[in-house]
Design a protein around this motif. Structure first.
Motif, PDB file in Angstrom:
ATOM      1  N   ILE A 149      -4.149   2.308  -9.732  1.00 47.17           N
ATOM      2  CA  ILE A 149      -4.405   1.843  -8.337  1.00 47.17           C
ATOM      3  C   ILE A 149      -5.833   1.465  -7.979  1.00 47.17           C
TER       4      ILE A 149
ATOM      5  N   PHE B  29     -13.180   5.202  -5.715  1.00 48.89           N
ATOM      6  CA  PHE B  29     -12.331   6.112  -6.317  1.00 48.89           C
ATOM      7  C   PHE B  29     -12.857   7.002  -7.361  1.00 48.89           C
TER       8      PHE B  29
ATOM      9  N   LEU C 163       2.325   1.731  -3.395  1.00 45.98           N
ATOM     10  CA  LEU C 163       1.411   2.050  -4.591  1.00 45.98           C
ATOM     11  C   LEU C 163       1.220   3.484  -4.319  1.00 45.98           C
ATOM     12  N   PHE C 164       1.072   4.130  -3.006  1.00 46.35           N
ATOM     13  CA  PHE C 164       0.552   5.432  -3.009  1.00 46.35           C
ATOM     14  C   PHE C 164       1.988   6.346  -2.926  1.00 46.35           C
TER      15      PHE C 164
ATOM     16  N   CYS D  49       4.201   5.615  -5.358  1.00 47.67           N
ATOM     17  CA  CYS D  49       4.296   5.975  -6.680  1.00 47.67           C
ATOM     18  C   CYS D  49       3.175   6.911  -7.175  1.00 47.67           C
ATOM     19  N   TYR D  50       1.978   7.006  -6.693  1.00 44.92           N
ATOM     20  CA  TYR D  50       0.993   8.036  -7.072  1.00 44.92           C
ATOM     21  C   TYR D  50       1.559   9.388  -6.586  1.00 44.92           C
TER      22      TYR D  50
ATOM     23  N   LEU E 120      -6.483  -2.062  -9.539  1.00 48.18           N
ATOM     24  CA  LEU E 120      -5.596  -3.020  -8.732  1.00 48.18           C
ATOM     25  C   LEU E 120      -6.664  -3.197  -7.401  1.00 48.18           C
ATOM     26  N   TRP E 121      -6.962  -1.963  -6.989  1.00 54.97           N
ATOM     27  CA  TRP E 121      -7.503  -2.030  -5.514  1.00 54.97           C
ATOM     28  C   TRP E 121      -8.426  -3.103  -5.315  1.00 54.97           C
TER      29      TRP E 121
ATOM     30  N   ALA F  92      -1.724   7.226 -12.667  1.00 55.52           N
ATOM     31  CA  ALA F  92      -1.204   6.391 -11.508  1.00 55.52           C
ATOM     32  C   ALA F  92      -2.522   6.110 -10.734  1.00 55.52           C
ATOM     33  N   LEU F  93      -3.424   7.122 -10.653  1.00 52.28           N
ATOM     34  CA  LEU F  93      -4.865   6.796  -9.602  1.00 52.28           C
ATOM     35  C   LEU F  93      -5.486   5.781 -10.360  1.00 52.28           C
TER      36      LEU F  93
ATOM     37  N   VAL G 235       0.804  -1.186   0.065  1.00 51.21           N
ATOM     38  CA  VAL G 235       0.051  -0.006  -0.101  1.00 51.21           C
ATOM     39  C   VAL G 235       0.728   1.145  -0.070  1.00 51.21           C
TER      40      VAL G 235
END
Length: 329
Positions: A52, A95, A30-31, A33-34, A55-56, A48-49, A27
Motif C-alpha cells: 500500500i 507510512f 486496499l485497506f 486487503c491489509y 502504491l499510495w 500488505a502495508l 481505498v
C-alpha cells in the motif's frame, strides 16, 4: 497607478459522486486487503502495508490531478503540476511510523506478552509518531500547495513547520477542553450510581449500562467537533499561505457550517451503510471551496487568457495516471 486588488469566491467543483466512487472503493479495497492479511499473519500484514505504501504516492498524484482538473474558478480550471518523484518524497514518510510499529509486531511471538524492551520500543515509536506527525503533514501539504496552477500562475507554499505544530497544540487544547468536562460528568454519574444499596445491584447495573449508552453520542459529537475544528483551522492555515507572484488565496471556513455538514454526512453514511460516502465527499469539497477566495493584481481577462493557453495541460490532468480519481486526501 497600481492595479487594485480584488477578491471573490466563484468556485465550481464539477466531479460527480459516481466518478469519485471508484477512488473510495479502491481505498476500501486496499485497506480491506491489509486488514485481511493482518489477520492471517503479522508478516502478511506487514507485506500488505509495504505494498500500500508503494502504491499510495502514485494514487495521491492521480487524485490531485483529478481534483484540480474538476475544480474551476470563474470558468478557469486549476491544474496540478507535481511530479511523481515529489509525491513519493512527500507521501512515503507518512507510512514510516506505521511500518515500524507493524514491523515490531512481526518480531513478537504470537500469543506471548511483549518483553519489556519490545513494549518500550512500541511506546517510543508511538510517542515519536505523534511528535513527527505535524512535520509529516507539513511535507505533504507543501507538495500539494506548491504545485497548484491557475492560468499561468504557479503557487508556492509559505507556511512554516512550526505553524503546523501550533495548530496541533490548539487542536489538542480543544479536545481536552471538551473531553475533560464530559469525562468528569460521567465519573460523577457512575460514582453516584455506585452508592446504591446491594438490594438494588441488578437495577444499578442496568442504569450504568444506560448511562454508558447515553454518553456514547456525547463522545461522538465531541469527536466531530474536534474533527471539524481541526479541518476548518487547517484549511485556513494552508490556503492563506498559498500564493503565486500575482495571485493570493484566502480561506475563511466556518467551523459551524463544517460541523453541521459533517454530522449530516455521517448520519446518512451510517443510514446507507457507507454508500453515501461519495455524495458526502462532493458536498464537503464544495463547502470548503466556497470558503476560498482569490486576490490578484491581474485583471480577470488577463488571468483567463493565460489560462486558455494552458487548457491542454488541464485536459491532460483530467486523464492522468490511473484514469484519474479522488482518494480523499
Amino acid at each position: 497607478m497600481a492595479t487594485p486588488w480584488w477578491a471573490v469566491s466563484l468556485w465550481v467543483f464539477m466531479a460527480t459522486p459516481k466518478k469519485m466512487f471508484k477512488g473510495y472503493a479502491l481505498v476500501a479495497l486496499l485497506f480491506g486487503c491489509y486488514s485481511a492479511a493482518g489477520k492471517f499473519s503479522p508478516t502478511a500484514g506487514f507485506v500488505a502495508l509495504l505494498v500500500i505504501a508503494g502504491l499510495w504516492p502514485a494514487l495521491l498524484k492521480s487524485s490531485l490531478q483529478f481534483r484540480l482538473a474538476n475544480t474551476s474558478w470563474r470558468g478557469l480550471r486549476l491544474r496540478f503540476s507535481g511530479s511523481l518523484a515529489g509525491a513519493y518524497r512527500a507521501a512515503l514518510p507518512l507510512f514510516v511510523p506505521a511500518a515500524l510499529l507493524v514491523g515490531v509486531g512481526v518480531v513478537q511471538s504470537p500469543g506471548q506478552p511483549p518483553s519489556f524492551w519490545l513494549a518500550m520500543a512500541m511506546i517510543v515509536l508511538g510517542l515519536g509518531s505523534l511528535l513527527v506527525w505535524p512535520w509529516l503533514l507539513w511535507k505533504l501539504k507543501k507538495y500539494q500547495h506548491s504545485n497548484y496552477a491557475l492560468g499561468a500562475q504557479q503557487t508556492h507554499f509559505s507556511a512554516s513547520t512550526w505553524s503546523f505544530y501550533k495548530l496541533s497544540f490548539k487542536v489538542m487544547g480543544v479536545y481536552f477542553g471538551l473531553a475533560v468536562p464530559v469525562m468528569v460528568m460521567g465519573a460523577i454519574l457512575m460514582s453516584v450510581q455506585g452508592q446504591a444499596t446491594d438490594a438494588a445491584a441488578a437495577s444499578n447495573l442496568g442504569a450504568k449500562a444506560l448511562a454508558a449508552l447515553g454518553f456514547l453520542p456525547l463522545f461522538m459529537v465531541l469527536f466531530f467537533c474536534v474533527y471539524a475544528y481541526a479541518q476548518a483551522r487547517a484549511q485556513d492555515l494552508i490556503w492563506n499561505h498559498t500564493a503565486s507572484s500575482q495571485v493570493q488565496f484566502h480561506s475563511r471556513l466556518s467551523f459551524g457550517s463544517l460541523l453541521w455538514l459533517t454530522l449530516k454526512n455521517w448520519f446518512f453514511m451510517v443510514f446507507t451503510l457507507g454508500l453515501y460516502w461519495p455524495f458526502a465527499a462532493v458536498a464537503t469539497r464544495r463547502l470548503r471551496l466556497q470558503a476560498v477566495s482569490v486576490s490578484t493584481t491581474l485583471l480577470p481577462e488577463q488571468l483567463r487568457t493565460a489560462g486558455l493557453e494552458n487548457a491542454g495541460d488541464a485536459a491532460g490532468d483530467a486523464a492522468g495516471d490511473f484514469l484519474g480519481f479522488d482518494i480523499g486526501l
